[in-house]
Design a protein around this motif. Sequence first.
Motif, mmCIF file in Angstrom:
data_model
loop_
_atom_site.group_PDB
_atom_site.id
_atom_site.type_symbol
_atom_site.label_atom_id
_atom_site.label_comp_id
_atom_site.label_asym_id
_atom_site.label_seq_id
_atom_site.Cartn_x
_atom_site.Cartn_y
_atom_site.Cartn_z
ATOM 1 N N VAL A 56 0.644 -0.799 -0.317
ATOM 2 C CA VAL A 56 0.050 0.426 -0.235
ATOM 3 C C VAL A 56 1.038 1.431 -0.064
ATOM 4 O O VAL A 56 2.078 1.416 0.230
ATOM 5 C CB VAL A 56 -0.846 0.315 0.959
ATOM 6 C CG1 VAL A 56 -1.653 0.983 0.941
ATOM 7 C CG2 VAL A 56 -1.593 -1.382 1.534
ATOM 8 N N VAL A 58 0.267 6.125 -0.406
ATOM 9 C CA VAL A 58 0.384 7.356 -0.327
ATOM 10 C C VAL A 58 -0.112 8.286 -1.441
ATOM 11 O O VAL A 58 1.718 7.910 -2.240
ATOM 12 C CB VAL A 58 0.301 7.841 0.659
ATOM 13 C CG1 VAL A 58 -0.653 9.578 0.662
ATOM 14 C CG2 VAL A 58 -0.545 7.634 2.074
ATOM 15 N N SER A 120 -4.909 6.616 0.162
ATOM 16 C CA SER A 120 -4.374 5.189 0.274
ATOM 17 C C SER A 120 -4.013 4.388 -1.527
ATOM 18 O O SER A 120 -6.059 4.528 -1.103
ATOM 19 C CB SER A 120 -3.653 4.363 0.990
ATOM 20 O OG SER A 120 -5.389 4.190 1.460
#
Length: 293
Positions: A56, A58, A120
């Motif tokens: 993950v 951002v 995200s």
Amino acid sequence: MATSPSASSRAGPVLARRIAVGGALALLAGAMGGTTPVRATPERRGPAAGLSAAPVGVVRAVTDAGELVLEDGRRIRLAALHLPCAADLPQDTGPEEAARLTALAAAARDALRAWAVGWSVVPWTPRLDRDRYGRVLAQVVVGQDRPVWLQAALIAAGLARVETMPGVEAGAARLLRLEAVARRHRRGLWRDPLYQPRAPDATWPWIGTFQIVRGTVRAAAKVRSRVYLNFGADWRRDFTVRVDRPSAAGFRTADLLDLTDQYVQVRGWLYPTNGPMINLDHPTALETRVILE
């Protein structure tokens, strides 16, 4: 939903992005006949089969080319997607057409920034997970509480076209269905003649651009290791599709030869070899069940 560390000091922009993402969900649900958008759950393994979850990140920025720049330095190229860009027009395009394309390109980038920057994302990578420039190739899911499949939202809004390549086809079947719905409802770029599917005899002016071409295969022939699909009487000048080494490209030669007299849709970059030609190197770029709008 995770945001960038500085998001608390940017409540206004973050709220605007929430509204934009909510709008994308509603638009996507409508385009899919009211069904729920694809969720990034462990059971579903992301937006489509054949994808693997990357870490993950951002989104810090979206470049003019439509790349996502993550805060950890990764650069993501949106897989199976072709955003409006200057390369969509031939060199002799007039100022009116150029202005229309500029507006369409700006709308697509603005939407992409509104839906992605500060959020995200989970990059879901296909079999080929990097391009030759080292960018991550991925289908991207934005957010966690109400995740949005970014490519699907852009396609459903008529802000982009589907463009696949070998090894990066996962998820394309669903995107192609969303594209057909957006085209039928004349959303976004599909309202503009610049982006309508071309008839085979109207491809000459679009040499050097990515196009969707639909028409009837007049003849199919195997010549040594290649198969040619001819869409006109004069193969030296009319539009042709070429398949080099069909089995390596994922085709059965017999199936290609059986396309004579069939109405098909093919997408790819047009280049001049005798007449205008598309080199077909993977099956997803050829549709034999064409949804007419």
